[in-house]
Design a protein around this motif. Structure first.
Motif, PDB file in Angstrom:
ATOM      1  N   ALA A 126      -5.052  -2.801  -2.991  1.00  0.00           N
ATOM      2  CA  ALA A 126      -4.060  -1.666  -2.739  1.00  0.00           C
ATOM      3  C   ALA A 126      -3.348  -1.525  -1.474  1.00  0.00           C
ATOM      4  O   ALA A 126      -3.820  -2.647  -0.691  1.00  0.00           O
ATOM      5  N   PRO A 127      -2.124  -1.149  -1.218  1.00  0.00           N
ATOM      6  CA  PRO A 127      -1.420  -1.460   0.065  1.00  0.00           C
ATOM      7  C   PRO A 127      -2.476  -0.931   1.054  1.00  0.00           C
ATOM      8  O   PRO A 127      -3.010   0.060   1.006  1.00  0.00           O
ATOM      9  N   GLY A 128      -2.871  -1.790   1.743  1.00  0.00           N
ATOM     10  CA  GLY A 128      -3.563  -1.632   2.983  1.00  0.00           C
ATOM     11  C   GLY A 128      -5.037  -1.635   2.801  1.00  0.00           C
ATOM     12  O   GLY A 128      -5.999  -1.398   3.561  1.00  0.00           O
ATOM     13  N   LEU A 129      -5.188  -1.788   1.315  1.00  0.00           N
ATOM     14  CA  LEU A 129      -6.761  -2.083   0.954  1.00  0.00           C
ATOM     15  C   LEU A 129      -6.986  -3.426   0.394  1.00  0.00           C
ATOM     16  O   LEU A 129      -6.492  -3.791  -0.647  1.00  0.00           O
ATOM     17  N   ALA A 168     -10.597   4.085   0.534  1.00  0.00           N
ATOM     18  CA  ALA A 168     -10.080   3.881   1.861  1.00  0.00           C
ATOM     19  C   ALA A 168     -10.479   5.022   2.842  1.00  0.00           C
ATOM     20  O   ALA A 168     -10.015   4.864   3.935  1.00  0.00           O
ATOM     21  N   HIS A 181       5.555   7.391  -5.663  1.00  0.00           N
ATOM     22  CA  HIS A 181       4.306   7.934  -4.765  1.00  0.00           C
ATOM     23  C   HIS A 181       3.862   6.766  -4.017  1.00  0.00           C
ATOM     24  O   HIS A 181       3.128   6.184  -4.217  1.00  0.00           O
ATOM     25  N   PHE A 206      -6.255   5.294  -8.410  1.00  0.00           N
ATOM     26  CA  PHE A 206      -6.061   5.945  -7.005  1.00  0.00           C
ATOM     27  C   PHE A 206      -6.975   6.620  -6.389  1.00  0.00           C
ATOM     28  O   PHE A 206      -7.240   6.542  -5.307  1.00  0.00           O
ATOM     29  N   TYR A 266       2.396   5.094  -0.592  1.00  0.00           N
ATOM     30  CA  TYR A 266       1.124   5.454   0.177  1.00  0.00           C
ATOM     31  C   TYR A 266       0.973   4.081   0.933  1.00  0.00           C
ATOM     32  O   TYR A 266       1.237   3.159   0.388  1.00  0.00           O
ATOM     33  N   SER A 267      -0.107   4.284   1.768  1.00  0.00           N
ATOM     34  CA  SER A 267      -0.890   3.281   2.381  1.00  0.00           C
ATOM     35  C   SER A 267      -2.094   3.586   3.010  1.00  0.00           C
ATOM     36  O   SER A 267      -2.392   4.560   3.326  1.00  0.00           O
ATOM     37  N   PHE A 268      -3.035   2.576   2.606  1.00  0.00           N
ATOM     38  CA  PHE A 268      -4.413   2.804   2.933  1.00  0.00           C
ATOM     39  C   PHE A 268      -4.600   1.940   4.193  1.00  0.00           C
ATOM     40  O   PHE A 268      -5.728   1.469   4.793  1.00  0.00           O
ATOM     41  N   ASP A 286       0.420   9.016   2.677  1.00  0.00           N
ATOM     42  CA  ASP A 286       0.560   9.516   1.194  1.00  0.00           C
ATOM     43  C   ASP A 286       1.578  10.354   0.977  1.00  0.00           C
ATOM     44  O   ASP A 286       1.563  11.653   1.356  1.00  0.00           O
TER      45      ASP A 286
END
Lengths: 219, 757
Positions: free
Chosen positions: B162-165, B84, A89, B77, A91-93, A100
């Motif tokens: 988190a990726p990007g967070l 996010a 899964h 998540f 994703y990137s924020f 996502d």
């Protein structure tokens, strides 16, 4: 916390004197915390050549993103094929591109277009250890630092010696790896050009929580 | 007395034992209590330390648990997505939801620049996010205790990655009673969180609690502490219960000790008291039987010793009594024994007869033949007397050679006969060590109670009778009633004379002596008079004789000399030209100091010393002629006139008289009193005057009773006359008047009757 000085440069309006030969110099990049050379850091000059959009892919294999870091031009399309026997899964924020990809196996329905410059960190919601970066830039990177943290650069120069040039540096272990570190260098350029960024120590591997719990056990 | 002894002995024993037991048991009890107390303290401290460790562990585990939960939260998540999304309400609600899940009081989400991304609950005003985040960046997470609104809160910061967070979640968890209850339950102490200024001490001891203070935050005005307390009530109650138990035990032991001591005291005391009674009875002179004593050892020895003492006392008493009441030479009762028998006799009231015997010259026998021989003589005499005496009579040796006998009452004749019989028996020749020996003895007899009423009288009258018997050389002398009274009178006179002299209660009278030729008052003879307060008038003959006997004559003479000198100086001052004549005693002449006394008494004499006449009796001169002569010569050197008194009564040798340094003869008044009618007296007096004049002596006639005698003497050439016809003795104060009277009679006394041839 090391904060790069951000100087707003509007490249289009900056006068470029074509008459002057670019100055060659050696960049020495060190870790500001340890003094060790920073290896394999991406260096991008403002004066670099424009980057053309491409199509690329980051595959998931052995629960890793390959490549770990991908430098692409803006508006490039990136596909995330899954080569593992588990679903991922992805994703990137990251503000540069929030996406996502719900659990999937094989290839996602369509590649993702990265239409903003910046650092996009990608992860997997199922496998926390999986981490990857996409550097979306308009400029072709000048290169990567070698094992000694060295990289030969050619910085623009002006006849009157008043040129200044911006450059950005990024390394996945930079403490703030959500953006590129930005430097401004003025003529006459120092030789070598010594720059420093702050790196986090290399993860020892293993889960973060396990480390925490281990610490409590030791109390 | 006995009770006091009993109490004393038991009391001491009980006191000592009980005190000993008390000291020992109280010391042990006290130490025990001290150790218990200290032990409790040590245990409490140990438990509190344990409590602290438990509290640390519990808090750490809780932190660890919360961290695990939060870790799950930040990896959620949905939560990450909500954050996010950039949509604040969504983010806030997601955070609130997660905070509720993990039971946080409040939570906040910050990005790297400390900008708030989401928050839930009311955040405290002063929120140390900067410090927390710095610490969290360092070590991956951070936890610290803080105080908000007077309540303990644990703050935990954990990164959200988190990726990007990139963000930080900070959540606050109340440190409430559930937690402190858990700590209490696990550690067995009372735990509670407390805010406020902390104290320096980590261990406090009060009457109710042992307290340990664990600082959870840095010390400050509002710091958070964990108070661990152990309630002392239970342990103190326990402690006091034990103290009471120990006290009870000690009291019981003390009572037991006292009882045992009492029993011992009784067991020891009873025999001791019995022995004391026994000893007291011995002391009182009874003959008690020794008390039965079961216990052996010292007490039995004491009883034995007391028994021995009793028998030895008896023996010694018998010896002493015998020695005290018997004569050791003859074995007869002694004076004391005899006197006590006599006393019994008197108190019984039965009359009896008393005989006394004295061996004459026993001391000579002792001196010449030895004391042992004398003792044999005494034993022989006592044996003979014992043979002679009838039964029912008592024989005692009461002195050197003196024996006294008491027989039942007899008549005078029987007593005399018995006395003579005894005397003959004693005086008949004795055979002592084959030496025939005979001695003389003196016997006296008394009838009791006719002749004496008590033992004192008996002793005195016996002695008197013995003296009389020896003086009269009688073989058997019976006591003459009244003799003793005379003796007593003499004793009284002798004893009172000194007081009379020192008290100046003797009177001096003066009898004038006249020059016969011109009938002028020439001299006064000093005569001493004594009116005794009880006995009345005592004649000078009597008391002067007694003064000589008792050795007071020198004092008396010296006194008289001074008195006369004083009186004379007074009448001389009054213009009376009269000398003095003083009688000297026989004993005065034997005293070398007499001339000094005279000179001293008359040191202020104004007339010629020849006007002082000292009269000495003829007999005094004859007793010890040499000493008298020496004294007289020395008196003569003073210049006084010496006179021979009572001339014609003593058997003085005229040759002696010739040698004496005297200037005067005083014819005894026995020749003068009836001179006018007795031709023999006239012859004697006239020839005496002629003889004296032949020897160059002047003559004084005393006892002139009438004018005829006066005229005769004057005609014979007698120089001085004295007598009642001229003047009785008068007091010194009356001399002046007497002189006047005599000068009035001058014509009468100088008148010469012309007789026809």
């Amino acid at each position: 916390m090391y904060r790069p000085i951000i100087t707003l440069i509007i490249a289009l309006t900056s006068p470029i004197c074509l008459g002057a030969e670019p100055t060659g110099l050696t960049l020495v990049l060190t870790d500001s915390t340890t003094g060790q050379p920073v290896v394999n850091a991406v260096v991008i000059l403002d004066s670099g050549t424009e980057n053309q959009p491409t199509e690329a892919e980051i595959i998931q294999k052995n629960r890793e993103f390959q490549p770990h870091t991908l430098v692409i031009a803006r508006n490039s399309k990136v596909d995330f094929p899954n080569r593992d026997n588990t679903q991922h899964h992805v994703y990137s924020f990251s503000p540069a591109k929030v996406f996502d990809l719900e659990l999937y196996a094989g290839r996602p329905e369509e590649p993702i277009t990265f239409d903003q410059t910046g650092v996009v960190e990608i992860g997997c919601n199922i496998h926390d250890n999986m981490q990857g970066f996409l550097l979306v830039t308009d400029v072709t990177p000048a290169g990567y630092t070698d094992d000694q943290g060295l990289l030969d650069l050619h910085l623009p120069a002006s006849a009157d010696g008043s040129a200044e040039s911006g450059l950005r540096v990024w390394h996945p272990r930079m403490t703030d790896n959500t953006r590129m570190a930005r430097f401004t260098v003025n003529q006459p350029y120092p030789e070598p050009l010594e720059l420093a960024v702050e790196l986090s120590p290399e993860p020892a591997g293993g889960d973060r929580l396990d480390g925490l719990q281990k610490r409590f056990r030791e109390l | 007395m006995a009770v006091a002894h009993r109490i004393g002995f038991r009391g001491r024993l009980v006191t000592v034992m009980v005190a000993l037991v008390a000291v020992v048991s109280l010391s042990i009890g006290g130490l025990l209590m001290l150790y218990l107390f200290e032990d409790e303290k040590v245990r409490a401290k140990e438990q509190l330390r344990l409590g602290e460790r438990v509290a640390d562990e519990v808090l750490d585990r809780r932190t660890s648990l919360i961290l695990s939960r939060l870790d799950v939260v930040v990896r959620d998540f949905g939560f990450r997505s909500a954050v996010a999304s950039g949509d604040r309400p969504t983010a806030d609600s997601a955070l609130a939801n997660q905070a509720r899940r993990v039971g946080a009081r409040f939570a906040v989400l910050l990005d790297n620049d400390s900008t708030t991304l989401a928050e839930s609950g009311t955040l405290p005003d002063q929120f140390p996010s900067g410090q927390l985040l710095a610490e969290a960046r360092q070590s991956g997470y951070a936890s610290r205790m803080a105080v908000f609104e007077d309540e303990g809160v644990e703050l935990i910061a954990i990164p959200v990655e988190a990726p990007g967070l990139r963000a930080w979640l900070i959540a606050g968890f109340s440190l409430g009673t559930e937690l402190s209850d858990v700590i209490s339950r696990l550690s067995g102490t009372e735990a509670q969180f407390r805010t406020g200024a902390g104290s320096e001490a980590s261990f406090l001891e009060s009457t109710q609690y042992f307290t340990r203070i664990v600082n959870l935050t840095e010390n400050g005005p509002s710091a958070l502490h964990l108070l661990l307390q152990i309630n002392r009530e239970a342990s103190l109650a326990n402690y006091y219960r034990r103290a009471v138990e120990i006290l009870l035990l000690v009291s019981t032991v003390l009572v037991l000790a006292a009882l045992i001591a009492l029993m011992i005291a009784r067991n020891m005391g009873r025999p001791v008291l019995q022995l004391a009674d026994y000893a007291r009875a011995i002391g009182d002179g009874r003959t008690p039987s020794p008390p039965p004593i079961r216990a052996g050892g010292e007490l039995a020895q004491l009883r034995q010793a007391l028994g021995d003492m009793l028998s030895k006392l008896r023996d010694r008493e018998d010896q002493i009594r015998h020695a005290a009441s018997h004569d050791e030479i003859t074995g007869l009762p002694n004076r004391n024994a005899f006197l006590s028998q006599l006393r019994e006799q008197f108190s019984s009231g039965r009359p009896c007869s008393l005989l006394g015997l004295r061996i004459n010259d026993l001391s000579d026998v002792n001196d010449t033949l030895g004391l042992e021989f004398g003792d044999k003589v005494l034993r022989a005499v006592s044996a003979r007397l014992a043979d002679q005496l009838p039964d029912m009579s008592t024989l005692a040796r009461t002195g050197g050679g003196e024996f006294l006998m008491m027989t039942p009452e007899q008549s005078e004749e029987e007593l005399e006969a018995q006395a003579n019989g005894l005397r003959l028996a004693v005086e008949s020749p004795l055979m002592i060590e084959t030496t025939p020996f005979s001695l003389r003895c003196t016997m006296v007899t008394l009838q009791l109670p006719a002749d004496a009423m008590n033992t004192d009288q008996v002793r005195r009258r016996l002695n008197l009778t013995f003296e009389q018997a020896q003086k009269n050389r009688q073989a058997v002398t019976h006591y003459q009633p009244g003799h003793d009274e005379t003796h007593l009178r003499e004793l009284q006179i002798i004893s009172d004379l000194h007081a009379a002299i020192t008290g100046n209660s003797l009177h001096m009278n003066y009898q004038p002596k006249l020059e016969m030729a011109c009938a002028s008052f020439h001299q006064a003879e000093a005569l001493v008079r004594w009116i005794h307060p009880e006995l009345g008038f005592i004649s000078p003959e009597e008391f002067i004789l007694l003064a000589e006997k008792s050795g007071q004559i020198n004092e008396l003479t010296r006194h008289i000399l001074h008195r006369v000198a004083e009186d004379a100086s007074e009448w001389h001052a009054a213009g009376l030209d009269v000398g003095v004549a003083i009688n000297l005693s026989t004993l005065d002449l034997t005293r070398p100091d007499l001339p000094i006394d005279v000179a001293e008494a008359f040191s202020r004499w104004q007339l010629p010393m020849s006007r002082i006449t000292l009269e000495v009796t003829e007999s005094a001169l004859m007793d010890d002629p040499e000493a008298a002569l020496a004294t007289l010569r020395r008196l003569r050197q003073l210049g006084v006139t010496l006179s021979v008194d009572d001339f014609g009564t003593g058997y003085s040798s005229l040759s002696q008289l010739r040698k004496l340094p005297v200037q005067e003869l005083k014819i005894d008044k026995s020749f003068v009193l009836h001179l006018d009618t007795e031709p023999q007296d006239q012859l004697i007096v006239q020839s005496t005057i002629d003889m004296a004049h032949g020897l160059g002596l002047r003559v004084v006639a005393e006892g002139i009773e009438n004018l005829e005698s006066w005229n005769l003497l004057r005609d014979w050439g007698c120089e001085l006359g004295q007598g009642f016809f001229l003047s009785r003795p008068v007091a010194a104060t009356d001399l002046q008047a007497t002189e006047q009277l005599l000068s009035n009679r001058q014509q009468e006394l100088t008148y010469t009757e012309v007789t026809l041839p």
